[in-house]
Design an enzyme around this catalytic site. Structure first.
Site, PDB file in Angstrom:
ATOM      1  N   GLU A   1     -13.341   6.769  -3.244  1.00  0.00           N
ATOM      2  CA  GLU A   1     -12.521   7.588  -2.347  1.00  0.00           C
ATOM      3  C   GLU A   1     -11.646   6.882  -1.319  1.00  0.00           C
ATOM      4  O   GLU A   1     -10.353   7.015  -1.325  1.00  0.00           O
ATOM      5  CB  GLU A   1     -13.292   8.666  -1.627  1.00  0.00           C
ATOM      6  CG  GLU A   1     -12.635   9.736  -0.981  1.00  0.00           C
ATOM      7  CD  GLU A   1     -13.526  10.610  -0.348  1.00  0.00           C
ATOM      8  OE1 GLU A   1     -13.573  11.733  -0.745  1.00  0.00           O
ATOM      9  OE2 GLU A   1     -14.214  10.204   0.607  1.00  0.00           O
TER      10      GLU A   1
ATOM     11  N   CYS B   1     -11.863  15.482   8.215  1.00  0.00           N
ATOM     12  CA  CYS B   1     -11.509  15.818   6.747  1.00  0.00           C
ATOM     13  C   CYS B   1     -11.646  17.335   6.703  1.00  0.00           C
ATOM     14  O   CYS B   1     -11.431  17.809   5.460  1.00  0.00           O
ATOM     15  CB  CYS B   1     -12.839  15.428   5.935  1.00  0.00           C
ATOM     16  SG  CYS B   1     -12.861  13.489   5.874  1.00  0.00           S
TER      17      CYS B   1
ATOM     18  N   HIS C   1      -7.342  16.881  -0.382  1.00  0.00           N
ATOM     19  CA  HIS C   1      -8.370  17.848  -0.462  1.00  0.00           C
ATOM     20  C   HIS C   1      -8.841  18.111   0.821  1.00  0.00           C
ATOM     21  O   HIS C   1      -8.206  17.310   1.872  1.00  0.00           O
ATOM     22  CB  HIS C   1      -9.375  17.165  -1.221  1.00  0.00           C
ATOM     23  CG  HIS C   1     -10.102  16.131  -0.618  1.00  0.00           C
ATOM     24  ND1 HIS C   1     -11.543  15.600  -0.996  1.00  0.00           N
ATOM     25  CD2 HIS C   1      -9.790  15.113   0.311  1.00  0.00           C
ATOM     26  CE1 HIS C   1     -11.981  14.735  -0.118  1.00  0.00           C
ATOM     27  NE2 HIS C   1     -11.105  14.307   0.388  1.00  0.00           N
TER      28      HIS C   1
ATOM     29  N   ASP D   1      -3.942  14.242 -10.667  1.00  0.00           N
ATOM     30  CA  ASP D   1      -2.970  13.233  -9.929  1.00  0.00           C
ATOM     31  C   ASP D   1      -1.928  13.918  -9.376  1.00  0.00           C
ATOM     32  O   ASP D   1      -1.409  14.838  -9.729  1.00  0.00           O
ATOM     33  CB  ASP D   1      -2.445  12.373 -10.989  1.00  0.00           C
ATOM     34  CG  ASP D   1      -1.781  11.319 -10.358  1.00  0.00           C
ATOM     35  OD1 ASP D   1      -2.009  10.946  -9.242  1.00  0.00           O
ATOM     36  OD2 ASP D   1      -0.740  10.841 -11.062  1.00  0.00           O
ATOM     37  N   HIS D   2      -1.600  13.646  -7.968  1.00  0.00           N
ATOM     38  CA  HIS D   2      -0.816  14.387  -7.294  1.00  0.00           C
ATOM     39  C   HIS D   2      -1.007  15.720  -7.183  1.00  0.00           C
ATOM     40  O   HIS D   2       0.020  16.721  -6.972  1.00  0.00           O
ATOM     41  CB  HIS D   2       0.797  14.025  -7.621  1.00  0.00           C
ATOM     42  CG  HIS D   2       1.119  12.672  -7.271  1.00  0.00           C
ATOM     43  ND1 HIS D   2       0.660  11.602  -8.134  1.00  0.00           N
ATOM     44  CD2 HIS D   2       1.488  11.923  -6.207  1.00  0.00           C
ATOM     45  CE1 HIS D   2       0.768  10.560  -7.753  1.00  0.00           C
ATOM     46  NE2 HIS D   2       1.721  10.833  -6.289  1.00  0.00           N
TER      47      HIS D   2
ATOM     48  N   HIS E   1      -6.041  10.704  -0.652  1.00  0.00           N
ATOM     49  CA  HIS E   1      -6.668   9.531  -0.855  1.00  0.00           C
ATOM     50  C   HIS E   1      -5.847   8.883  -2.238  1.00  0.00           C
ATOM     51  O   HIS E   1      -5.434   9.830  -2.903  1.00  0.00           O
ATOM     52  CB  HIS E   1      -8.012   9.718  -1.169  1.00  0.00           C
ATOM     53  CG  HIS E   1      -8.770  10.321  -0.179  1.00  0.00           C
ATOM     54  ND1 HIS E   1      -9.335   9.440   0.862  1.00  0.00           N
ATOM     55  CD2 HIS E   1      -9.586  11.385   0.192  1.00  0.00           C
ATOM     56  CE1 HIS E   1     -10.251  10.127   1.871  1.00  0.00           C
ATOM     57  NE2 HIS E   1     -10.163  11.140   1.288  1.00  0.00           N
TER      58      HIS E   1
ATOM     59  N   HIS F   1      -6.064  16.485   3.416  1.00  0.00           N
ATOM     60  CA  HIS F   1      -5.640  15.187   3.775  1.00  0.00           C
ATOM     61  C   HIS F   1      -5.828  14.293   2.150  1.00  0.00           C
ATOM     62  O   HIS F   1      -6.492  14.915   1.237  1.00  0.00           O
ATOM     63  CB  HIS F   1      -6.460  14.465   4.565  1.00  0.00           C
ATOM     64  CG  HIS F   1      -7.866  14.085   4.212  1.00  0.00           C
ATOM     65  ND1 HIS F   1      -8.835  15.047   4.254  1.00  0.00           N
ATOM     66  CD2 HIS F   1      -8.849  13.128   3.595  1.00  0.00           C
ATOM     67  CE1 HIS F   1     -10.095  14.719   3.821  1.00  0.00           C
ATOM     68  NE2 HIS F   1      -9.730  13.646   3.394  1.00  0.00           N
TER      69      HIS F   1
END
Length: 135
Positions: A124, A33, A14, A79-80, A41, A39
């Site tokens: 996070e 960020c 994100h 996811d991904h 997580h 980037h």
């Protein structure tokens, strides 16, 4: 009252950026960020329900059902993925942990039996988490 929690993990990217702020303000508020490419997580999502165990099953809710709802309503979507670009129901949302916890609640609430959903917690990082219990 019994509280039952299911935990899942997912990875996503994100970028924290607000169109209501100038470029300079975004850099001050979001620092690294605000990286234009985003980037990532490795998130942990915990969903808690609360209730009285059914006398016939001994369960507040079947964990298999919890897993299915969590995957269908949230994990399979995020996811991904890049949360700013790949998830239609996050369009226009600044994907902070706080906002994601609220949006995840909205998605989950419609599939859980009425009144059973108690809390959504999104980790996070190992140091940062947000929790939401609805309005």
């Amino acid at each position: 009252m019994v509280y039952l929690t299911r935990r899942v993990t997912f990875s996503a990217a994100h970028r924290l950026w607000s169109h209501a702020l100038s470029d300079e303000e975004n850099q001050v508020v979001y620092d690294k960020c605000a990286n234009p490419n985003g980037h990532g997580h490795n998130y942990i999502l915990e969903v808690t329900v609360r209730g009285t165990p059914d006398p016939q099953t001994g369960m507040v809710m079947n964990l298999t059902d919890m897993k299915k709802i969590m995957n269908e309503q949230v994990v399979d979507w995020v996811d991904h993925k890049h949360l700013n670009y790949d998830v239609p129901w996050l369009e226009g949302v600044i994907p902070t942990a706080e906002m994601l916890a609220m949006k995840f609640w909205e998605r989950l609430e419609r599939d859980f039996p009425a009144g059973l959903l108690y809390e959504v917690v999104l980790h996070e990082t190992e140091n940062n988490r947000a929790s939401y219990r609805g309005e």
